[in-house]
Design a protein around this motif. Structure first.
Motif, PDB file in Angstrom:
ATOM      1  N   TRP A 195       2.162   8.895  -6.284  1.00  0.00           N
ATOM      2  CA  TRP A 195       2.381  10.311  -5.997  1.00  0.00           C
ATOM      3  C   TRP A 195       3.608  10.828  -6.731  1.00  0.00           C
ATOM      4  O   TRP A 195       3.554  11.842  -7.437  1.00  0.00           O
ATOM      5  CB  TRP A 195       2.542  10.504  -4.475  1.00  0.00           C
ATOM      6  CG  TRP A 195       2.892  11.906  -4.094  1.00  0.00           C
ATOM      7  CD1 TRP A 195       2.234  13.039  -4.460  1.00  0.00           C
ATOM      8  CD2 TRP A 195       3.995  12.323  -3.290  1.00  0.00           C
ATOM      9  NE1 TRP A 195       2.855  14.136  -3.932  1.00  0.00           N
ATOM     10  CE2 TRP A 195       3.929  13.728  -3.206  1.00  0.00           C
ATOM     11  CE3 TRP A 195       5.007  11.635  -2.623  1.00  0.00           C
ATOM     12  CZ2 TRP A 195       4.868  14.458  -2.480  1.00  0.00           C
ATOM     13  CZ3 TRP A 195       5.937  12.373  -1.895  1.00  0.00           C
ATOM     14  CH2 TRP A 195       5.866  13.763  -1.829  1.00  0.00           C
ATOM     15  N   LEU A 196       4.741  10.134  -6.592  1.00  0.00           N
ATOM     16  CA  LEU A 196       5.967  10.610  -7.234  1.00  0.00           C
ATOM     17  C   LEU A 196       5.893  10.476  -8.756  1.00  0.00           C
ATOM     18  O   LEU A 196       6.443  11.287  -9.482  1.00  0.00           O
ATOM     19  CB  LEU A 196       7.181   9.857  -6.691  1.00  0.00           C
ATOM     20  CG  LEU A 196       7.562  10.197  -5.251  1.00  0.00           C
ATOM     21  CD1 LEU A 196       8.888   9.546  -4.897  1.00  0.00           C
ATOM     22  CD2 LEU A 196       7.653  11.696  -5.026  1.00  0.00           C
ATOM     23  N   GLY A 197       5.186   9.443  -9.228  1.00  0.00           N
ATOM     24  CA  GLY A 197       5.059   9.277 -10.670  1.00  0.00           C
ATOM     25  C   GLY A 197       4.291  10.422 -11.304  1.00  0.00           C
ATOM     26  O   GLY A 197       4.507  10.775 -12.453  1.00  0.00           O
ATOM     27  N   LEU A 198       3.371  11.023 -10.530  1.00  0.00           N
ATOM     28  CA  LEU A 198       2.511  12.066 -11.090  1.00  0.00           C
ATOM     29  C   LEU A 198       2.975  13.482 -10.754  1.00  0.00           C
ATOM     30  O   LEU A 198       2.454  14.441 -11.299  1.00  0.00           O
ATOM     31  CB  LEU A 198       1.068  11.868 -10.604  1.00  0.00           C
ATOM     32  CG  LEU A 198       0.413  10.579 -11.104  1.00  0.00           C
ATOM     33  CD1 LEU A 198      -0.921  10.346 -10.434  1.00  0.00           C
ATOM     34  CD2 LEU A 198       0.255  10.608 -12.608  1.00  0.00           C
ATOM     35  N   THR A 199       3.936  13.618  -9.838  1.00  0.00           N
ATOM     36  CA  THR A 199       4.453  14.953  -9.520  1.00  0.00           C
ATOM     37  C   THR A 199       5.955  14.978  -9.784  1.00  0.00           C
ATOM     38  O   THR A 199       6.748  14.616  -8.916  1.00  0.00           O
ATOM     39  CB  THR A 199       4.182  15.336  -8.056  1.00  0.00           C
ATOM     40  OG1 THR A 199       4.392  14.169  -7.256  1.00  0.00           O
ATOM     41  CG2 THR A 199       2.791  15.852  -7.830  1.00  0.00           C
ATOM     42  N   PRO A 200       6.328  15.391 -10.999  1.00  0.00           N
ATOM     43  CA  PRO A 200       7.737  15.362 -11.400  1.00  0.00           C
ATOM     44  C   PRO A 200       8.640  16.166 -10.464  1.00  0.00           C
ATOM     45  O   PRO A 200       9.777  15.754 -10.203  1.00  0.00           O
ATOM     46  CB  PRO A 200       7.726  15.995 -12.793  1.00  0.00           C
ATOM     47  CG  PRO A 200       6.317  15.865 -13.267  1.00  0.00           C
ATOM     48  CD  PRO A 200       5.448  15.888 -12.055  1.00  0.00           C
TER      49      PRO A 200
ATOM     50  N   LEU B 119       0.833  -1.211   0.000  1.00  0.00           N
ATOM     51  CA  LEU B 119       0.000   0.000   0.000  1.00  0.00           C
ATOM     52  C   LEU B 119       0.863   1.255   0.000  1.00  0.00           C
ATOM     53  O   LEU B 119       0.611   2.189  -0.760  1.00  0.00           O
ATOM     54  CB  LEU B 119      -0.935  -0.001   1.204  1.00  0.00           C
ATOM     55  CG  LEU B 119      -2.136  -0.946   1.080  1.00  0.00           C
ATOM     56  CD1 LEU B 119      -2.991  -0.896   2.329  1.00  0.00           C
ATOM     57  CD2 LEU B 119      -2.959  -0.584  -0.152  1.00  0.00           C
ATOM     58  N   LEU B 120       1.902   1.261   0.849  1.00  0.00           N
ATOM     59  CA  LEU B 120       2.791   2.426   0.891  1.00  0.00           C
ATOM     60  C   LEU B 120       3.495   2.616  -0.447  1.00  0.00           C
ATOM     61  O   LEU B 120       3.579   3.730  -0.971  1.00  0.00           O
ATOM     62  CB  LEU B 120       3.842   2.240   1.991  1.00  0.00           C
ATOM     63  CG  LEU B 120       3.415   2.597   3.417  1.00  0.00           C
ATOM     64  CD1 LEU B 120       4.563   2.337   4.376  1.00  0.00           C
ATOM     65  CD2 LEU B 120       3.001   4.059   3.486  1.00  0.00           C
ATOM     66  N   GLY B 121       4.001   1.514  -0.998  1.00  0.00           N
ATOM     67  CA  GLY B 121       4.709   1.592  -2.273  1.00  0.00           C
ATOM     68  C   GLY B 121       3.801   2.108  -3.379  1.00  0.00           C
ATOM     69  O   GLY B 121       4.203   2.927  -4.208  1.00  0.00           O
ATOM     70  N   LEU B 122       2.555   1.627  -3.371  1.00  0.00           N
ATOM     71  CA  LEU B 122       1.576   2.048  -4.376  1.00  0.00           C
ATOM     72  C   LEU B 122       1.289   3.541  -4.246  1.00  0.00           C
ATOM     73  O   LEU B 122       1.316   4.289  -5.229  1.00  0.00           O
ATOM     74  CB  LEU B 122       0.298   1.236  -4.186  1.00  0.00           C
ATOM     75  CG  LEU B 122      -0.767   1.283  -5.280  1.00  0.00           C
ATOM     76  CD1 LEU B 122      -0.208   0.752  -6.578  1.00  0.00           C
ATOM     77  CD2 LEU B 122      -1.981   0.470  -4.870  1.00  0.00           C
ATOM     78  N   ALA B 123       1.044   3.986  -3.009  1.00  0.00           N
ATOM     79  CA  ALA B 123       0.690   5.394  -2.775  1.00  0.00           C
ATOM     80  C   ALA B 123       1.850   6.308  -3.151  1.00  0.00           C
ATOM     81  O   ALA B 123       1.674   7.268  -3.916  1.00  0.00           O
ATOM     82  CB  ALA B 123       0.302   5.594  -1.318  1.00  0.00           C
ATOM     83  N   VAL B 124       3.050   5.990  -2.658  1.00  0.00           N
ATOM     84  CA  VAL B 124       4.197   6.862  -2.922  1.00  0.00           C
ATOM     85  C   VAL B 124       4.583   6.783  -4.404  1.00  0.00           C
ATOM     86  O   VAL B 124       4.934   7.795  -5.018  1.00  0.00           O
ATOM     87  CB  VAL B 124       5.386   6.483  -2.012  1.00  0.00           C
ATOM     88  CG1 VAL B 124       6.591   7.356  -2.320  1.00  0.00           C
ATOM     89  CG2 VAL B 124       4.994   6.633  -0.552  1.00  0.00           C
ATOM     90  N   GLY B 125       4.489   5.589  -4.981  1.00  0.00           N
ATOM     91  CA  GLY B 125       4.811   5.434  -6.390  1.00  0.00           C
ATOM     92  C   GLY B 125       3.891   6.265  -7.272  1.00  0.00           C
ATOM     93  O   GLY B 125       4.334   6.940  -8.198  1.00  0.00           O
TER      94      GLY B 125
END
Lengths: 268, 270
Positions: free
Chosen positions: A92-97, A84-90
């Protein structure tokens, strides 16, 4: 004559390994080849008969179940929280360069760090119970899932994305109906590795300090130079890991129906 | 007749990556598509046809010029338009039905109602019974049908089509072209159809616009197609008037195609 199926050879190979193991370690079957004492081989490599006996006693007396249960709990919790953490952070970071550019060196550093050495710190923070093992497992699982999701978000087909936009999807709908399913498929492709890592986190954590779990059993046996019980623990863990892997494969086949398979033909 | 989509003095310059001047894809292009008109845009490969379409869709912003949709300046995405892409655009994790109803879902249409309309559209494009299949379980032609239904279920006033059938084999392609024409005849929408296939352009359209070879492409010719409707795309290709139009437009295009070919060839050599 019909050729025996492949599983026949697989089992035959397993039986053979145990037979060779038994012959090589048993004190009175053959004279010592490498060691200068006939009991040495059994001391270092254990004896299959005694190992199976130890496993038999564990399961018959029911002694092993609470330990397996604890290890399973730790594995599943580490897997769920890490994913869940990996999904959320992934996502988030994938969508905010900008955020991903700022955090890039830190993520690289944290990934490069051998995270098993965090175990003592987690023990201080979370105590000797299951949560210090869960925390260790989470740090291992998180990065696998995170990198996969991050990559998955970056590689969403721009055509599919533009198509969804032209069909009227707003930003949150794009996240929910395009990015998330796309990222989920990447999470699943890393599922085998991340379940394995959660398991490693649990067992290593137990081994380093705990009062329950299969890793704890192994640690105890090692302290008493009881090599047979150590091997028994390893065997139980291996079978346990295989079972987990089966469950993962099953879930994968259920949930990733939409993905093209290698062979599409039906055979009767 | 009212103008559905108008592009006025559009120029598009992409910023150069390695400093220096950018690449000008489109220069001073003006296009007007009337309400209910079927317009094809043809031009040599790589001349900026898709770029022009993306401008009309609002997916890309022009460097200069003005885009109007039914007289209103276009801000953001073109809400009146449906877009059919050249490459695979279906969501692979959704069944055909769920793909077709995606637009309705995004608009908050209730699920059972969306499914009802979705089934209707699947039937209309000849995919009834295939609603539960995932895109990879459908053939290329079936995926295009699903994409067509996905666009049409939202009843767009303007259809933007970027070489939608170029990946199909010739028989499937003619079938799809005929079906597109039938669907279009029932409620005349405005269509901008990009293709590099002149025969496809003539057999489908009311008007064919020829673009120059890139960079800085612009229209170099415009031809009204006065062939009678309804048409059968396979049969109409045999008529004398079709051949006449073909010869006329090809004459105008030929030089540009050769120019475009020379450019790509030089690029490979250089």
């Amino acid at each position: 004559m019909k050729k025996p199926p492949i599983w026949f050879w697989q089992i035959a190979l397993l039986v053979m390994i145990f037979i060779i193991w038994h012959i090589a370690t048993s004190p009175d079957l053959i004279p010592p080849i490498f060691f200068d004492n006939e009991y040495r081989a059994a001391f270092f490599f254990g004896e299959p008969a005694k190992i199976f006996n130890a496993i038999w006693v564990w399961f018959m007396s029911g002694e092993i179940y609470p330990h397996l249960w604890v290890t399973l709990q730790e594995t599943l919790l580490a897997f769920a929280i890490g994913t869940l953490l990996g999904l959320a952070v992934g996502l988030w970071l994938g969508l905010t360069p900008l955020a991903s550019a700022i955090l890039d060196p830190y993520i690289k550093a944290m990934n490069a760090m051998p995270r098993v050495i965090l175990a003592p710190i987690f023990m201080v923070w979370f105590g000797l119970g299951i949560w210090s093992k869960v925390a260790l497992g989470v740090t291992l699982v998180f990065f696998i899932v995170f990198f996969n999701v991050y990559q998955g978000v970056k590689e969403v087909s721009p055509v599919v994305l533009n198509n969804a936009r032209m069909l009227g999807a707003n930003a949150s709908q794009l996240l929910r109906y395009v990015y998330l399913p796309s990222a989920t498929s990447w999470v699943f492709s890393s599922l085998h590795t991340s379940v394995g890592m959660a398991f490693v986190g649990a067992v290593v954590g137990e081994y380093l300090g705990s009062a329950k779990g299969v890793g704890y059993l192994i640690h105890q046996a090692e302290g008493a130079f009881d090599i047979n019980t150590v091997f028994a623990g390893i065997l139980v863990l291996t079978v346990f890991a295989l079972l987990l892997d089966f469950v993962v494969t099953f879930a994968e086949n259920k949930l990733l129906k939409w993905r093209p398979q290698q062979a599409e033909t039906e055979t009767t | 007749m009212a103008t559905a989509l108008s592009l006025t003095n559009i120029s598009v310059t992409f910023t150069g990556k390695s400093g220096g001047g950018g690449y000008t894809a489109i220069k001073d292009t003006t296009l007007n598509i009337a309400d209910g008109e079927f317009v094809s845009i043809v031009g040599p490969t790589g001349c900026g046809k898709s770029t022009l379409l993306n401008i009309g869709a609002g997916l890309l912003k022009a460097s200069s010029g003005e885009v109007k949709v039914f007289g209103e300046p276009l801000i953001g995405l073109n809400q009146q338009a449906g877009y059919m892409f050249q490459s695979e655009s279906l969501m692979p994790w959704r069944s055909a039905l769920a793909n077709v109803t995606a637009g309705l879902q995004f608009r908050g249409v209730e699920a059972t109602e969306a499914a009802r309309q979705g089934e209707q559209w699947l039937e209309r494009v000849g995919l009834n019974g295939f609603g539960n299949r995932y895109p990879h379980e459908l053939s290329g032609g079936m995926r295009k049908r699903a994409a067509l239904a996905q666009m049409l279920i939202l009843d767009p006033k303007i259809m933007l089509m970027d070489e939608p059938f170029s990946a199909l084999d010739i028989q499937t392609r003619q079938l799809m072209e005929n079906e597109l024409l039938q669907l279009w005849e029932t409620d005349k929408k405005s269509v901008v159809f990009i293709t590099h296939d002149l025969e496809e352009a003539i057999s489908l359209s009311d008007r064919v616009i020829v673009l120059a070879a890139g960079p800085a492409t612009h229209p170099i010719g415009e031809f009204a197609i006065d062939l009678p409707r309804p048409r059968d795309v396979a049969e109409i290709r045999m008529t004398p008037r079709f051949l006449e139009l073909h010869a006329q437009i090809w004459h105008a295009m030929k030089e540009e195609v050769l120019k475009g070919y020379a450019q790509t060839k030089n690029k490979v050599v250089a």
